[in-house]
Design an enzyme around this catalytic site. Structure first.
Site, mmCIF file in Angstrom:
data_model
loop_
_atom_site.group_PDB
_atom_site.id
_atom_site.type_symbol
_atom_site.label_atom_id
_atom_site.label_comp_id
_atom_site.label_asym_id
_atom_site.label_seq_id
_atom_site.Cartn_x
_atom_site.Cartn_y
_atom_site.Cartn_z
ATOM 1 N N ASP A 112 0.858 -1.186 0.000
ATOM 2 C CA ASP A 112 0.000 0.000 0.000
ATOM 3 C C ASP A 112 0.896 1.238 0.000
ATOM 4 O O ASP A 112 1.613 1.502 0.971
ATOM 5 C CB ASP A 112 -0.886 -0.020 1.252
ATOM 6 N N ASP B 259 -2.807 2.618 -6.263
ATOM 7 C CA ASP B 259 -1.759 2.738 -5.245
ATOM 8 C C ASP B 259 -1.603 1.500 -4.369
ATOM 9 O O ASP B 259 -0.984 1.574 -3.300
ATOM 10 C CB ASP B 259 -2.021 3.966 -4.367
ATOM 11 N N GLU B 260 -2.105 0.369 -4.803
ATOM 12 C CA GLU B 260 -1.955 -0.844 -3.988
ATOM 13 C C GLU B 260 -2.013 -2.103 -4.850
ATOM 14 O O GLU B 260 -2.637 -2.128 -5.908
ATOM 15 C CB GLU B 260 -3.008 -0.907 -2.886
#
Length: 340
Positions: A8, A103-104
Site C-alpha cells: 500500500d 496505489d496498492e
C-alpha cells in the site's frame, strides 16, 4: 499454505508530487481540485493530523488546515508511477501480482520464501521502491489477501507487519470493528448498537444475528474476522467493459447531504479506476433502489472528454437532482460503461 504481501503506497498522490516538489516535504500538502467544488484526492500525514481526509471538499479541508499547500492532481503522472512501481516488483521479484487500485497491489511470494523469509522480501521491496522511485509504502504479510491487507494498515508510513493466522489474537481481534477492511460507517454503527465493538466480537457473534443485521455479506465478514479469506492472486488479463460501485442502506435516507457524500465516495473510486486504466467513458449510470425489489436506473451518454473529477461528479449529481430529488432511497449505485 500461501504467503501474500499487500503493498500500500503511503499518501500516494502526495508522494508522487513530492518527487518533483521536495521543498513541500515538511509542510501540510493537499492534492485536490482548485475549483469551487474541488475534492481532496489525497493529503500527507501532516495535513491529516489536522483532520483532512480524502473525498472531503477542498474548502472544508482548508478550513481545518489553512496553511496547507493545495496541489492540483496530475493523474497522468500517478498512472505513470504506478506502472513504474509495478514493473520494478515484476523485474526484481515475481509476476504474480494483482493490482487492487492505482496505489496498492497484492503479491504472491509463496515460491520466493524457499530462499528468503517473507519479512526479508518485504524489506527489499520497500527499500527498492523508496531508493529507486522515492515512493514510501507499507506492507502487510499474511496467508490470505484479507490478513495481508489488514497488516499493511497496521503501521503507516513505511511499516511492515506480519498478520498470519496465529497473529489474529493479539493483532487482529484487539482492533475496533470499524478498523476492519470492508466495514464502513453504516455497518460499524449497526454492529456497535448490538454490542459488537471489536473484530473479536464479530468473530464470535451469532451468525444468524449477523445475517439479520447486515445481510448476506455477514458470512464473508465473519470469515475474515476469524483470519480466513481468499488467497488467489489474480493477474489482470482482460480490460473490463464496465465498472460500478453500489451501497445498500439499512434504513431509507432522504437527506441530500447524506446522498451527496455517498455519490462523492462512489464516484471518487470510479474516477481513480478510470484514470489508472486510462479508460474513456461511454455511458454514465445512476441507479436508485427504492425498496428491496424496485430499481430505477438513469443513464447519461457522454459526448465529450471528461478531464476533471469535479465535472464527472457533477454529471452524477445532476442525474440525481433531475430524477430523484426529495426521494427516499434504500440504495444507491454509480457506474460507467467503457469504450472498448
Amino acid at each position: 499454505m500461501k504467503t501474500i504481501l499487500h503493498i500500500d503506497m503511503n499518501c500516494y498522490f502526495v508522494s508522487v508530487e513530492l518527487i518533483n516538489k521536495p521543498h513541500l516535504a515538511k509542510v501540510p500538502v493537499i492534492v485536490g481540485g482548485k475549483k469551487k467544488r474541488g475534492i481532496v484526492c489525497s493529503a500527507n500525514y501532516i495535513a491529516r493530523s489536522y483532520g483532512v481526509k480524502a473525498a472531503m471538499p477542498v474548502f472544508s479541508a482548508l478550513k481545518k488546515c489553512p496553511n496547507a499547500v493545495l496541489v492540483e492532481p496530475s493523474l497522468g503522472l500517478y498512472s505513470s508511477y504506478h506502472e513504474k512501481f509495478i514493473s520494478l516488483i515484476k523485474q526484481n521479484f515475481t509476476n504474480h501480482i494483482e493490482v487492487a487500485s492505482i496505489d496498492e497491489c497484492y503479491v504472491d511470494i509463496t515460491n520466493l520464501i524457499k530462499k528468503k523469509s517473507a519479512q526479508q522480501i518485504a524489506i527489499e521491496i520497500q527499500n527498492l521502491l523508496l531508493s529507486n522511485l522515492n515512493l514510501p509504502c507499507s506492507i502487510g504479510i499474511g496467508n490470505n489477501k484479507f490478513m495481508a491487507k489488514m497488516g499493511s494498515n497496521f503501521k503507516k508510513p513505511l511499516g511492515i507487519t506480519q498478520m498470519y493466522q496465529q497473529d489474529k489474537i493479539l493483532k487482529l481481534w484487539t482492533l475496533p470493528v470499524e478498523k476492519m477492511h470492508m466495514v464502513g460507517k453504516a455497518t460499524s454503527s449497526i454492529l456497535k448498537r448490538n454490542n459488537i465493538f471489536t473484530i473479536k466480537d464479530l468473530a464470535f457473534a451469532n451468525p444468524y444475528l449477523l445475517t439479520k443485521l447486515i445481510g448476506t455479506s455477514s458470512y464473508s465478514l465473519q470469515k475474515n474476522a476469524n483470519g480466513e479469506g481468499d488467497d488467489i492472486v489474480n493477474q489482470e488479463t482482460n480490460k473490463p467493459k464496465s465498472f460500478s460501485v453500489s451501497t445498500t442502506f439499512i434504513n431509507e435516507i432522504e437527506d441530500y447531504d447524506d446522498i451527496f457524500e455517498q455519490i462523492k465516495k462512489q464516484t471518487s473510486e470510479i474516477w481513480n479506476f478510470l484514470n489508472f486504466h486510462n479508460h474513456k467513458i461511454k455511458t454514465i449510470s445512476l441507479s436508485i433502489k427504492k425498496d428491496y425489489k424496485t430499481f430505477i436506473i438513469r443513464n447519461y451518454t457522454n459526448q465529450n472528454l471528461i478531464e476533471e473529477y469535479e465535472e464527472f461528479l457533477m454529471i452524477f449529481l445532476n442525474l440525481f437532482e433531475k430524477n430523484f430529488k426529495n426521494t427516499k432511497i434504500k440504495g444507491l449505485g454509480c457506474g460507467v460503461k467503457i469504450f472498448e
